[in-house]
Structures are given as C-alpha cells and as structure tokens.
Motif scaffolding. Sequence first.
Motif, PDB file in Angstrom:
ATOM      1  N   THR A  64       0.843  -1.191   0.000  1.00 24.33           N
ATOM      2  CA  THR A  64       0.000   0.000   0.000  1.00 24.33           C
ATOM      3  C   THR A  64       0.882   1.246   0.000  1.00 24.33           C
ATOM      4  N   ILE A  65       0.339   2.301  -0.564  1.00 24.44           N
ATOM      5  CA  ILE A  65       0.980   3.605  -0.536  1.00 24.44           C
ATOM      6  C   ILE A  65      -0.026   4.552   0.100  1.00 24.44           C
ATOM      7  N   THR A  66       0.413   5.284   1.130  1.00 25.21           N
ATOM      8  CA  THR A  66      -0.457   6.272   1.760  1.00 25.21           C
ATOM      9  C   THR A  66       0.228   7.626   1.728  1.00 25.21           C
ATOM     10  N   GLY A  67      -0.545   8.628   1.428  1.00 27.88           N
ATOM     11  CA  GLY A  67      -0.041   9.994   1.322  1.00 27.88           C
ATOM     12  C   GLY A  67      -1.092  10.828   0.610  1.00 27.88           C
ATOM     13  N   PRO A  68      -0.668  11.772  -0.225  1.00 30.65           N
ATOM     14  CA  PRO A  68      -1.640  12.556  -0.985  1.00 30.65           C
ATOM     15  C   PRO A  68      -2.502  11.670  -1.887  1.00 30.65           C
ATOM     16  N   TRP A  69      -1.935  10.559  -2.332  1.00 31.82           N
ATOM     17  CA  TRP A  69      -2.687   9.527  -3.066  1.00 31.82           C
ATOM     18  C   TRP A  69      -2.619   8.260  -2.237  1.00 31.82           C
ATOM     19  N   ASN A  70      -3.749   7.565  -2.086  1.00 32.18           N
ATOM     20  CA  ASN A  70      -3.793   6.316  -1.339  1.00 32.18           C
ATOM     21  C   ASN A  70      -4.204   5.187  -2.261  1.00 32.18           C
ATOM     22  N   GLY A  71      -3.451   4.117  -2.223  1.00 32.83           N
ATOM     23  CA  GLY A  71      -3.797   2.977  -3.056  1.00 32.83           C
ATOM     24  C   GLY A  71      -2.829   1.837  -2.855  1.00 32.83           C
ATOM     25  N   THR A  72      -2.827   0.943  -3.835  1.00 28.97           N
ATOM     26  CA  THR A  72      -2.074  -0.293  -3.735  1.00 28.97           C
ATOM     27  C   THR A  72      -1.387  -0.591  -5.064  1.00 28.97           C
ATOM     28  N   LEU A 110       9.300  -8.467  -4.878  1.00 30.59           N
ATOM     29  CA  LEU A 110       9.013  -7.846  -6.181  1.00 30.59           C
ATOM     30  C   LEU A 110       7.993  -6.718  -6.026  1.00 30.59           C
ATOM     31  N   ALA A 111       6.922  -6.973  -5.284  1.00 34.99           N
ATOM     32  CA  ALA A 111       5.906  -5.934  -5.064  1.00 34.99           C
ATOM     33  C   ALA A 111       6.505  -4.746  -4.322  1.00 34.99           C
ATOM     34  N   ASN A 112       7.368  -5.020  -3.374  1.00 32.97           N
ATOM     35  CA  ASN A 112       8.000  -3.960  -2.582  1.00 32.97           C
ATOM     36  C   ASN A 112       8.870  -3.054  -3.458  1.00 32.97           C
ATOM     37  N   VAL A 113       9.672  -3.648  -4.325  1.00 32.00           N
ATOM     38  CA  VAL A 113      10.557  -2.862  -5.185  1.00 32.00           C
ATOM     39  C   VAL A 113       9.748  -2.074  -6.214  1.00 32.00           C
ATOM     40  N   VAL A 114       8.801  -2.736  -6.867  1.00 31.32           N
ATOM     41  CA  VAL A 114       7.967  -2.026  -7.839  1.00 31.32           C
ATOM     42  C   VAL A 114       7.173  -0.931  -7.125  1.00 31.32           C
ATOM     43  N   VAL A 118       7.161   3.099  -7.740  1.00 31.88           N
ATOM     44  CA  VAL A 118       5.925   3.813  -8.074  1.00 31.88           C
ATOM     45  C   VAL A 118       5.740   4.969  -7.089  1.00 31.88           C
ATOM     46  N   LYS A 119       5.944   4.693  -5.808  1.00 28.87           N
ATOM     47  CA  LYS A 119       5.814   5.734  -4.774  1.00 28.87           C
ATOM     48  C   LYS A 119       6.707   6.928  -5.083  1.00 28.87           C
ATOM     49  N   VAL A 121       7.480   8.243  -7.860  1.00 22.54           N
ATOM     50  CA  VAL A 121       7.002   9.134  -8.924  1.00 22.54           C
ATOM     51  C   VAL A 121       5.659   9.779  -8.577  1.00 22.54           C
ATOM     52  N   LEU A 122       5.060   9.385  -7.455  1.00 25.40           N
ATOM     53  CA  LEU A 122       3.789   9.970  -7.017  1.00 25.40           C
ATOM     54  C   LEU A 122       4.069  11.152  -6.099  1.00 25.40           C
ATOM     55  N   PRO A 123       3.085  12.045  -5.929  1.00 26.16           N
ATOM     56  CA  PRO A 123       3.294  13.162  -5.008  1.00 26.16           C
ATOM     57  C   PRO A 123       3.514  12.650  -3.585  1.00 26.16           C
ATOM     58  N   GLY A 124       4.325  13.334  -2.850  1.00 28.79           N
ATOM     59  CA  GLY A 124       4.630  12.907  -1.496  1.00 28.79           C
ATOM     60  C   GLY A 124       4.415  14.038  -0.525  1.00 28.79           C
ATOM     61  N   PRO A 125       4.785  13.841   0.699  1.00 28.68           N
ATOM     62  CA  PRO A 125       5.423  12.631   1.198  1.00 28.68           C
ATOM     63  C   PRO A 125       4.416  11.489   1.314  1.00 28.68           C
ATOM     64  N   SER A 126       4.911  10.289   1.055  1.00 27.82           N
ATOM     65  CA  SER A 126       4.087   9.086   1.116  1.00 27.82           C
ATOM     66  C   SER A 126       4.829   8.005   1.882  1.00 27.82           C
ATOM     67  N   ALA A 127       4.069   7.037   2.360  1.00 28.91           N
ATOM     68  CA  ALA A 127       4.652   5.899   3.074  1.00 28.91           C
ATOM     69  C   ALA A 127       4.287   4.613   2.344  1.00 28.91           C
ATOM     70  N   LEU A 128       5.214   3.675   2.340  1.00 28.05           N
ATOM     71  CA  LEU A 128       5.017   2.381   1.710  1.00 28.05           C
ATOM     72  C   LEU A 128       4.753   1.352   2.797  1.00 28.05           C
ATOM     73  N   GLY A 129       3.676   0.597   2.657  1.00 33.98           N
ATOM     74  CA  GLY A 129       3.363  -0.443   3.630  1.00 33.98           C
ATOM     75  C   GLY A 129       4.215  -1.687   3.418  1.00 33.98           C
ATOM     76  N   LEU A 130       4.061  -2.649   4.304  1.00 30.29           N
ATOM     77  CA  LEU A 130       4.774  -3.917   4.185  1.00 30.29           C
ATOM     78  C   LEU A 130       4.113  -4.785   3.119  1.00 30.29           C
ATOM     79  N   PRO A 131       4.901  -5.582   2.394  1.00 29.28           N
ATOM     80  CA  PRO A 131       4.314  -6.432   1.358  1.00 29.28           C
ATOM     81  C   PRO A 131       3.425  -7.517   1.957  1.00 29.28           C
ATOM     82  N   GLU A 132       2.368  -7.819   1.211  1.00 30.70           N
ATOM     83  CA  GLU A 132       1.453  -8.895   1.579  1.00 30.70           C
ATOM     84  C   GLU A 132       1.268  -9.784   0.362  1.00 30.70           C
ATOM     85  N   VAL A 133       0.893 -11.043   0.597  1.00 22.90           N
ATOM     86  CA  VAL A 133       0.691 -12.004  -0.480  1.00 22.90           C
ATOM     87  C   VAL A 133      -0.581 -12.775  -0.196  1.00 22.90           C
TER      88      VAL A 133
END
Length: 175
Positions: A64-72, A110-114, A118-119, A121-133
């Motif tokens: 997940t990415i949280t910040g000005p834009w929230n998503g996965t 792989l999800a973490n690196v990608v 992605v994070k 190039v998105l507006p920030g500041p943003s935080a990256l969550g832990l990978p899940e499968v």
Amino acid sequence: MTAPTDAAPRRRAGDRPPAVVELIDEATVQEITEQAWLALVGEDEVLVPLPAPLPADALSSWVTITGPWNGTVVLTCGRDTALELTRALLREHAPEALEDEDVDDALGELANVVGGNVKAVLPGPSALGLPEVGATQPPGSAADTCSVAVLWRGQPLTVSVQSDPHTEEENEVPL
C-alpha cells in the motif's frame, strides 16, 4: 519578524484526492516493472507487453501507498509463475523444494521494489506499507486503476496501481 510561510499545496477536506490515472501512466508502470525485473530477476529476463488471461490459481503480492494519493501496487501471476520467479530470485540458493514462505518472500520483494519505485514518482510525502501475499488481491477502485499486462517466460503477469476504493465512497456527494 516575519512569520514562516508554508507554500505546500493543500487539499480541503471535501476535495477529491488525485486519481492515479492523473499521476502515472501505463508506460511508466511498464518501465518501473522492467527495471525491477532486470535488477531482481536477471538481466537476461525480459517482459513482453502482451496481455493474456491469468490462470485460475493466481497469486498476488501487494504494497500500500499512503499519502496525498492512497492505493495499492499489485503484482499478480499464476502459481507456477510464482514458483519460477522464486527460483529466479533465489538463483543458486533456491532449495529443491520451495516452501510457501519462500514464494511469499519472493513475490513480496518484487511488489515492494515495484511499489517503492511507483511511490517515488507519485506526489509525497508518502509511506510504503509492508508487502502482503494472497490468493485474492486487495480491493481497488475499478474506475481508477493503471495496469500493465506482460508475459514473462511465456506466462501472464499483471502489475496494477489501483486507488483505494474507500476514497471513492468518501467523496460521493449525496443527491
């Protein structure tokens, strides 16, 4: 004495957050995915931009990415592809019999690196969550998703950047 000013852009509480398709395009997601592939999977490993249906036994990994834009950011492939990817990432350190934990770790990385790229190039500041499968990918906004479909070693794989579906609900205006 002059008071310090903050020139950072602000969103009012009722403003709609930016749509992911306004922030990133398929070409950028494709490029980020290819760079991660070269770095992690191998320089000889190529992704061919051809859509194909995913198998019924698909696995997904996401961050997940949280910040000005929230998503996965979600990576999805078939179980056999996930096993091949795990072996490619582990190279000579791959055990003969892969454990589920090995596959989860490889797909999560792989999800973490990608996702991290992605994070960036998105507006920030943003935080990256832990990978899940999981066998079922997290819900996302069908109306606000940027996806690329590729083949790796002839097997289908998708990478999607999807807005948080709750963002749509919070911004609906009652009639």
